[in-house]
Enzyme design. Sequence first.
Site, PDB file in Angstrom:
ATOM      1  N   ASP A 156       0.787  -1.091   0.515  1.00 29.94           N
ATOM      2  CA  ASP A 156       0.112   0.255   0.248  1.00 29.94           C
ATOM      3  C   ASP A 156       0.607   1.618  -0.134  1.00 29.94           C
ATOM      4  O   ASP A 156       2.105   0.859   0.280  1.00 29.94           O
ATOM      5  CB  ASP A 156      -0.516   0.037   1.484  1.00 29.94           C
ATOM      6  CG  ASP A 156      -1.803   1.130   1.701  1.00 29.94           C
ATOM      7  OD1 ASP A 156      -2.117   1.701   0.281  1.00 29.94           O
ATOM      8  OD2 ASP A 156      -1.911   1.470   2.444  1.00 29.94           O
ATOM      9  N   ASP A 203      -0.066   5.102   1.763  1.00 28.50           N
ATOM     10  CA  ASP A 203      -0.357   5.454   2.130  1.00 28.50           C
ATOM     11  C   ASP A 203       0.292   5.002   3.753  1.00 28.50           C
ATOM     12  O   ASP A 203      -0.696   4.064   4.348  1.00 28.50           O
ATOM     13  CB  ASP A 203      -1.408   6.851   2.453  1.00 28.50           C
ATOM     14  CG  ASP A 203      -1.781   7.502   1.626  1.00 28.50           C
ATOM     15  OD1 ASP A 203      -0.900   8.125   0.722  1.00 28.50           O
ATOM     16  OD2 ASP A 203      -2.785   7.718   0.305  1.00 28.50           O
TER      17      ASP A 203
END
Length: 262
Positions: free
Chosen positions: A8, A10
């Site tokens: 991922d 963020d």
Amino acid sequence: MAPTLIFDCDGVLADTERFGHLPAFNETFAEVGLPVRWSEEEYAERVKIGGGKERMASLLTPELVAAAHLPTDAEAQRTMIADWHKRKTAHYTARVGAGIMPPRPGIARITEEAAAAGWGLAVASTSAEVSVRAVLEHAVGAARAADFAVFAGDIVPRKKPAPDIYLHALHELGLDPADAVVVEDSENGLRASLDAGLATVVTVSSYTAEEDFDGAALVVTCLGDDVEPARVLADPLGLGVGDRVRLSDLSTILDRTRKAPR
């Protein structure tokens, strides 16, 4: 097929929410004359909404629309949100370029371990693609970032916790879920990856430490490096991880989850 490591963005590649997205949202609100400024406490709730446009749209209560003289027509509001989001992305990428958000511990290290072992590398995020690429290059360097497949932006109909972005990545990469391990930081991200059938390591971030990570193969404070060692929060597979999560740990996770009944 060689295994693939999927990050991922963020909260995983960098602590982007606290030091990037939150100030960029507030800079945008000030720029467009919106009488809103999110505190860290309020943003901790907003961050549970997947997607920057969606977080902005959550502001559009009848009271704020009337007080700020915003359009009431749905199409006009969508156009307005798109403009706000474009401005916010510009503020955000400027902060990335300024080096305000250091990479999270261990990201560059484990990326190099994976590349040396012939693993595939990818990022799967529904944040804006230009933002994701900026963070990725800052975290691992421009040369290594070129080796990543990047799946980002509005390329799937539903944001996390829906599994769409991971299902899209698996399809595009031609991967079986058993051949990939994900690194996530949030409950929404974990739910998305698990629903796509993916083994998942969680590295908790500043806004997610108290969330529910049931189903994760491993939960740690970070991946670990010389400056900040990893601390294990949950190890349901009994991996015995030390002060760093290593590629050998991820290989063990894949081996054990492949053998587990589905």
